[in-house]
Motif scaffolding. Structure first.
Motif, PDB file in Angstrom:
ATOM      1  N   GLY A 148       4.222   4.412  -5.263  1.00 39.76           N
ATOM      2  CA  GLY A 148       3.558   4.393  -3.964  1.00 39.76           C
ATOM      3  C   GLY A 148       2.785   3.116  -3.726  1.00 39.76           C
ATOM      4  N   ASP A 149       2.160   2.577  -4.763  1.00 38.65           N
ATOM      5  CA  ASP A 149       1.432   1.312  -4.631  1.00 38.65           C
ATOM      6  C   ASP A 149       2.380   0.189  -4.219  1.00 38.65           C
ATOM      7  OD1 ASP A 149      -0.680   2.797  -5.584  1.00 38.65           O
ATOM      8  OD2 ASP A 149      -0.691   1.883  -7.577  1.00 38.65           O
ATOM      9  N   ILE A 150       3.550   0.159  -4.858  1.00 36.94           N
ATOM     10  CA  ILE A 150       4.528  -0.902  -4.587  1.00 36.94           C
ATOM     11  C   ILE A 150       5.101  -0.761  -3.180  1.00 36.94           C
ATOM     12  CG2 ILE A 150       6.779  -1.824  -5.284  1.00 36.94           C
ATOM     13  CD1 ILE A 150       6.012  -1.058  -8.177  1.00 36.94           C
ATOM     14  N   ILE A 151       5.396   0.469  -2.768  1.00 34.72           N
ATOM     15  CA  ILE A 151       5.935   0.701  -1.422  1.00 34.72           C
ATOM     16  C   ILE A 151       4.895   0.382  -0.364  1.00 34.72           C
ATOM     17  CG2 ILE A 151       6.874   2.461   0.136  1.00 34.72           C
ATOM     18  CD1 ILE A 151       7.984   3.871  -2.379  1.00 34.72           C
ATOM     19  N   LYS A 152       3.644   0.697  -0.622  1.00 34.98           N
ATOM     20  CA  LYS A 152       2.575   0.397   0.334  1.00 34.98           C
ATOM     21  C   LYS A 152       2.462  -1.103   0.561  1.00 34.98           C
ATOM     22  CE  LYS A 152      -2.314   1.382   1.287  1.00 34.98           C
ATOM     23  NZ  LYS A 152      -3.498   2.142   0.838  1.00 34.98           N
ATOM     24  N   ASP A 153       2.686  -1.889  -0.482  1.00 30.94           N
ATOM     25  CA  ASP A 153       2.614  -3.340  -0.371  1.00 30.94           C
ATOM     26  C   ASP A 153       3.818  -3.904   0.374  1.00 30.94           C
ATOM     27  OD1 ASP A 153       1.548  -6.003  -1.055  1.00 30.94           O
ATOM     28  OD2 ASP A 153       3.281  -6.112  -2.407  1.00 30.94           O
ATOM     29  N   ASN A 154       4.996  -3.288   0.185  1.00 37.13           N
ATOM     30  CA  ASN A 154       6.209  -3.773   0.848  1.00 37.13           C
ATOM     31  C   ASN A 154       7.112  -2.578   1.120  1.00 37.13           C
ATOM     32  OD1 ASN A 154       8.527  -5.006   1.756  1.00 37.13           O
ATOM     33  ND2 ASN A 154       8.803  -6.330  -0.042  1.00 37.13           N
ATOM     34  N   ARG A 161      12.729   5.713   1.953  1.00 36.57           N
ATOM     35  CA  ARG A 161      11.547   6.483   1.607  1.00 36.57           C
ATOM     36  C   ARG A 161      10.333   5.911   2.325  1.00 36.57           C
ATOM     37  NH1 ARG A 161       8.200   7.211  -4.136  1.00 36.57           N
ATOM     38  NH2 ARG A 161       6.525   8.424  -3.201  1.00 36.57           N
ATOM     39  N   LYS A 162       9.690   6.751   3.106  1.00 39.86           N
ATOM     40  CA  LYS A 162       8.473   6.368   3.800  1.00 39.86           C
ATOM     41  C   LYS A 162       7.312   7.194   3.240  1.00 39.86           C
ATOM     42  CE  LYS A 162      10.936   3.675   6.341  1.00 39.86           C
ATOM     43  NZ  LYS A 162      10.930   2.220   6.051  1.00 39.86           N
ATOM     44  N   LEU A 163       6.215   6.550   2.994  1.00 42.52           N
ATOM     45  CA  LEU A 163       5.053   7.254   2.458  1.00 42.52           C
ATOM     46  C   LEU A 163       4.466   8.206   3.481  1.00 42.52           C
ATOM     47  CD1 LEU A 163       3.169   4.337   0.627  1.00 42.52           C
ATOM     48  CD2 LEU A 163       4.777   5.989  -0.342  1.00 42.52           C
ATOM     49  N   THR A 164       4.046   9.376   3.026  1.00 45.51           N
ATOM     50  CA  THR A 164       3.307  10.283   3.900  1.00 45.51           C
ATOM     51  C   THR A 164       1.887   9.740   4.086  1.00 45.51           C
ATOM     52  OG1 THR A 164       2.460  11.625   2.073  1.00 45.51           O
ATOM     53  CG2 THR A 164       4.631  12.216   2.969  1.00 45.51           C
ATOM     54  N   ASP A 165       1.151  10.312   5.019  1.00 46.90           N
ATOM     55  CA  ASP A 165      -0.231   9.861   5.255  1.00 46.90           C
ATOM     56  C   ASP A 165      -1.071  10.026   3.991  1.00 46.90           C
ATOM     57  OD1 ASP A 165       0.417   9.239   7.845  1.00 46.90           O
ATOM     58  OD2 ASP A 165      -0.363  11.124   8.691  1.00 46.90           O
ATOM     59  N   GLU A 166      -0.848  11.151   3.274  1.00 47.01           N
ATOM     60  CA  GLU A 166      -1.596  11.393   2.044  1.00 47.01           C
ATOM     61  C   GLU A 166      -1.219  10.378   0.968  1.00 47.01           C
ATOM     62  OE1 GLU A 166      -2.426  14.973  -1.245  1.00 47.01           O
ATOM     63  OE2 GLU A 166      -1.031  15.275   0.423  1.00 47.01           O
ATOM     64  N   GLU A 167       0.083  10.100   0.826  1.00 48.98           N
ATOM     65  CA  GLU A 167       0.525   9.121  -0.160  1.00 48.98           C
ATOM     66  C   GLU A 167      -0.014   7.735   0.151  1.00 48.98           C
ATOM     67  OE1 GLU A 167       4.851  10.952  -1.573  1.00 48.98           O
ATOM     68  OE2 GLU A 167       4.722   9.707   0.228  1.00 48.98           O
TER      69      GLU A 167
END
Length: 464
Positions: free
Chosen positions: A197-203, A210-216
């Motif tokens: 999740g940290d890596i996806i949030k950055d890019n 895969r899209k992060l949920t609001d909680e993620e």
């Protein structure tokens, strides 16, 4: 229940008291017992069992109900078997689909003293499962089996990973629900823990589907991962997003020195990858087995080979059947017997009960070949193994349920002690009539097991 929210988050010692036992427990606090659990959990690998002082006499194990055949004798006063012990897999042996297998509850009662021999038998749990702290897993198992389970008698697939804390600074942790695996890793002492999740949030382009949920998104930590060196990858628990997690693992495996977004020319510069176990399948609520972490591992290795035009990716697996996991279990079992049962020597025989021939039986048999004591494999038919098929690895015995396994082991021990005490003569049964485990005379209706200690025997420590 003695567990608080803080206990669970911190991963400290947790003891759960089943409701049926609340009325029987005294109001005294077991501070010494809790302290011993913390010691066993945090310092297990470093202790010297022969030099440590015995646990304080004031520390006592929680009481369990009296046995039906001896209503006036609480289980706490029963002798404890000092020559043998049990170790159990969980999924498919004790639990299936989150529910206890009925015979499992009865088996725990037998080990805790409700048996014809009038004795308690030490036991531990050794599972390839994970994704939670050992304390949380103990809470779950305590509720399911209606017993008290301590972190000091429990090994998850990722438990041995805590011994690698000093080796790596920044690590990627994969698997499990939400942030739980990050919390487990930080509880072990890993200093800088990154999640997918940290890596996806950055890019967000890292995983197109895969899209992060609001909680993620709220839980994921922001940083520039192009400048972050991942020193190791740990798959702590089963992935909840195979496509996204495999993509990130492969990105790092093919990277230059563990920097996400880079691409190595030689494909041999990536960080080491550790899996907490290698089970291809496991027994869940479904009628058929489900894919496990071992399947994920095979996919990662196969895809890496395809993407790199034939390069082999070497990954490392913990858990059963790895010998290191059984060595870790040996240390934990010996410490548990010492702290909880005041037995400061290894058992002569450990009965391991599992449902998967490829991990449980294979690992037990292989460890038995190198261990100084006996590890006796018992396969049950309530999980992965299906009756009528030929197991890939042959157990010492196959039984229907975990209760049958416990009864088989105890009867086998009684037979061994009877033969030793009588010299193999069948007319010597009277020798056992008034002897108990602690070698004191004891008149009663139960059939005790005579324990005969070998002078200065040093069985149980795995050979190097």
């Amino acid at each position: 229940m003695t567990a608080t929210e803080r206990d669970i988050k911190e991963g400290g010692p947790v003891v759960i008291t089943p409701e049926r036992m609340m009325a029987q427990r005294s109001q005294s606090q077991h501070g010494g017992f809790a302290a011993s659990l913390e010691t066993a959990r945090n310092e297990l690998a470093e202790i010297d069992l022969e030099e440590e002082a015995m646990i304080s006499p004031t520390s006592s194990s929680p009481e369990t109900p009296s046995t039906p055949a001896s209503p006036l004798t609480p289980a706490a006063d029963l002798p404890t078997a000092d020559s043998f012990a049990f170790a159990f897999d969980i999924d498919g042996v004790l639990i299936r689909g989150g529910r206890p297998i009925p015979e499992a509850i009865e088996a725990m009662k037998v080990l805790n003293g409700e048996n014809e021999y009038g004795m308690k038998v030490p036991y531990i749990f050794l599972t390839n499962g994970g994704g939670k702290t050992e304390a949380e897993r103990c809470i779950d198992l305590s509720r399911q089996l209606d017993i008290e389970v301590s972190p000091a008698q429990f090994i998850c697939g990722h438990t041995p990973m805590r011994e690698m804390v000093e080796k790596y600074e920044t690590v990627l942790v994969i698997g499990g629900e939400g942030e739980k695996c990050r919390q487990v890793a930080e509880g072990y002492g890993f200093r800088d823990v990154v999640t997918p999740g940290d890596i996806i949030k950055d890019n967000e382009a890292t995983t197109p589907f895969r899209k992060l949920t609001d909680e993620e998104r709220a839980n994921s930590r922001k940083r520039n991962h192009g400048e972050t060196k991942i020193e190791a990858i740990f798959v702590f628990a089963d992935s909840r997003d195979w496509a996204g997690d495999i993509q990130i693992i492969l990105d790092l495996a093919m990277s230059k020195g563990g920097y996400i977004g880079t691409l190595s020319e030689t494909f041999d510069e990536g960080p080491p990858i550790y899996f907490s176990h290698n089970d291809i399948v496991w027994s869940a609520a479904h009628d058929n087995v489900r894919l496990g972490m071992g399947a994920l591992r095979k996919m990662v290795e196969m895809l890496f080979k395809d993407l790199t035009k034939g390069k082999e990716l070497e990954t490392i697996a913990f858990g059963k059947p790895q010998i290191g996991t059984f060595e870790f279990a040996t240390r934990l079992l010996q410490q548990w017997r010492k702290d909880e049962h005041r037995i400061n020597r290894p058992p002569e025989t450990v009965y391991f009960v599992g449902d998967t021939p490829e991990s449980d039986i294979r690992g037990t048999n292989q460890f038995n070949d190198k261990s100084k004591n006996e590890w006796y494999s018992i396969l049950v038919k309530t999980g992965v193994y299906q009756e009528g098929t030929e197991p890939a690895y042959t157990p010492n015995v196959t039984v229907n349920t975990v209760l049958d396994a416990v009864q088989h082991g105890m009867k086998r021990e009684f037979s061994k002690k009877m033969q030793k005490a009588t010299g193999g003569l069948t007319n010597g049964l009277g020798v056992l009539k008034h002897l108990s485990l602690n070698r004191e005379s004891k008149v009663g209706t139960k059939t005790p097991i005579l324990e005969i200690s070998e002078p200065s025997s040093e069985v149980g420590t795995p050979s190097s």
